[in-house]
Design a protein around this motif. Structure first.
Motif, short mmCIF file in Angstrom:
data_model
loop_
_atom_site.label_atom_id
_atom_site.label_comp_id
_atom_site.label_asym_id
_atom_site.label_seq_id
_atom_site.Cartn_x
_atom_site.Cartn_y
_atom_site.Cartn_z
N LEU A 191 10.29 10.51 -4.34
CA LEU A 191 9.33 9.90 -3.47
C LEU A 191 7.84 10.26 -4.02
O LEU A 191 7.01 9.25 -3.91
N GLY A 192 7.85 11.41 -4.98
CA GLY A 192 6.40 11.89 -5.53
C GLY A 192 6.10 10.75 -6.73
O GLY A 192 5.07 10.38 -6.88
N ARG A 193 7.10 10.63 -7.34
CA ARG A 193 6.83 9.49 -8.51
C ARG A 193 6.71 8.23 -8.02
O ARG A 193 5.82 7.32 -8.74
N ALA A 194 7.17 7.59 -6.70
CA ALA A 194 6.73 6.48 -6.52
C ALA A 194 5.69 6.46 -5.57
O ALA A 194 5.46 5.15 -4.90
N SER A 195 4.99 7.32 -5.26
CA SER A 195 3.83 7.47 -4.28
C SER A 195 2.86 6.33 -4.62
O SER A 195 2.39 5.45 -3.58
N PHE A 196 2.24 6.25 -5.77
CA PHE A 196 1.18 5.29 -6.12
C PHE A 196 1.78 4.02 -6.00
O PHE A 196 0.75 3.06 -5.43
N GLY A 197 3.02 3.39 -6.34
CA GLY A 197 3.43 2.26 -6.12
C GLY A 197 3.57 2.28 -4.55
O GLY A 197 3.49 0.84 -4.22
N ILE A 198 4.12 2.99 -3.86
CA ILE A 198 3.97 2.76 -2.39
C ILE A 198 2.82 2.31 -1.64
O ILE A 198 2.56 1.43 -0.98
N LEU A 242 0.24 1.15 -3.15
CA LEU A 242 0.06 -0.26 -3.69
C LEU A 242 0.62 -1.60 -2.84
O LEU A 242 -0.04 -2.51 -2.78
N VAL A 243 1.93 -1.37 -2.64
CA VAL A 243 2.48 -2.31 -1.70
C VAL A 243 2.78 -2.17 -0.52
O VAL A 243 3.34 -2.97 0.30
N HIS A 244 2.18 -0.92 0.24
CA HIS A 244 2.59 -0.85 1.50
C HIS A 244 1.79 -1.95 2.78
O HIS A 244 2.38 -2.22 3.41
N VAL A 245 0.51 -2.20 2.14
CA VAL A 245 -0.21 -3.47 2.91
C VAL A 245 0.61 -4.65 2.79
O VAL A 245 0.66 -5.16 3.87
N ALA A 265 10.22 0.85 3.65
CA ALA A 265 10.34 -0.29 3.05
C ALA A 265 9.80 -0.25 1.82
O ALA A 265 10.07 -1.06 0.77
N SER A 266 8.65 0.31 1.80
CA SER A 266 7.76 0.16 0.50
C SER A 266 8.22 0.85 -0.61
O SER A 266 8.43 0.37 -1.75
#
Length: 96
Positions: free
Chosen positions: A30-37, A39-42, A77-78
């Motif tokens: 989850l920490g490794r994917a946090s920046f991607g999350i 970016l795409v959450h909106v 979902a993100s």
């Protein structure tokens, strides 16, 4: 300015928290994917709100529990979107 102070304080406090190996194994992806999350959450929330069933379901309940539930649902979902993009070799560079 208050957000900056709150963020710095939270970072300093959370830096000293030690977690078990089992919790680390769960939290590390989850920490490794946090920046991607981030970016795409909106995009994910916007697209989910266009689905009539989901939009009606989230507007039907009390905001006391529906806001955290929507946040958790949007986060998960993100994360799924980011995990899928990270598995595709050509797109892996675009999603940290």
């Amino acid at each position: 300015m208050n957000i900056v102070l709150l963020t710095v304080t939270a970072f300093i406090l959370l830096r000293e928290v030690h977690v078990s190996d089992r919790a680390y194994a769960f939290l590390a992806p989850l920490g490794r994917a946090s920046f991607g999350i981030y970016l795409v959450h909106v995009i994910v929330i916007t697209e989910l709100s266009k689905i009539p069933f989901i939009a009606a379901w989230f507007s039907a309940g009390s905001s006391i529990y529906m806001i955290p539930l929507l946040g958790l649902f949007g986060f998960l979902a993100s994360y799924v979107v980011v995990a899928i993009v990270q598995k595709i070799p050509v797109l892996r560079w675009s999603m940290p």
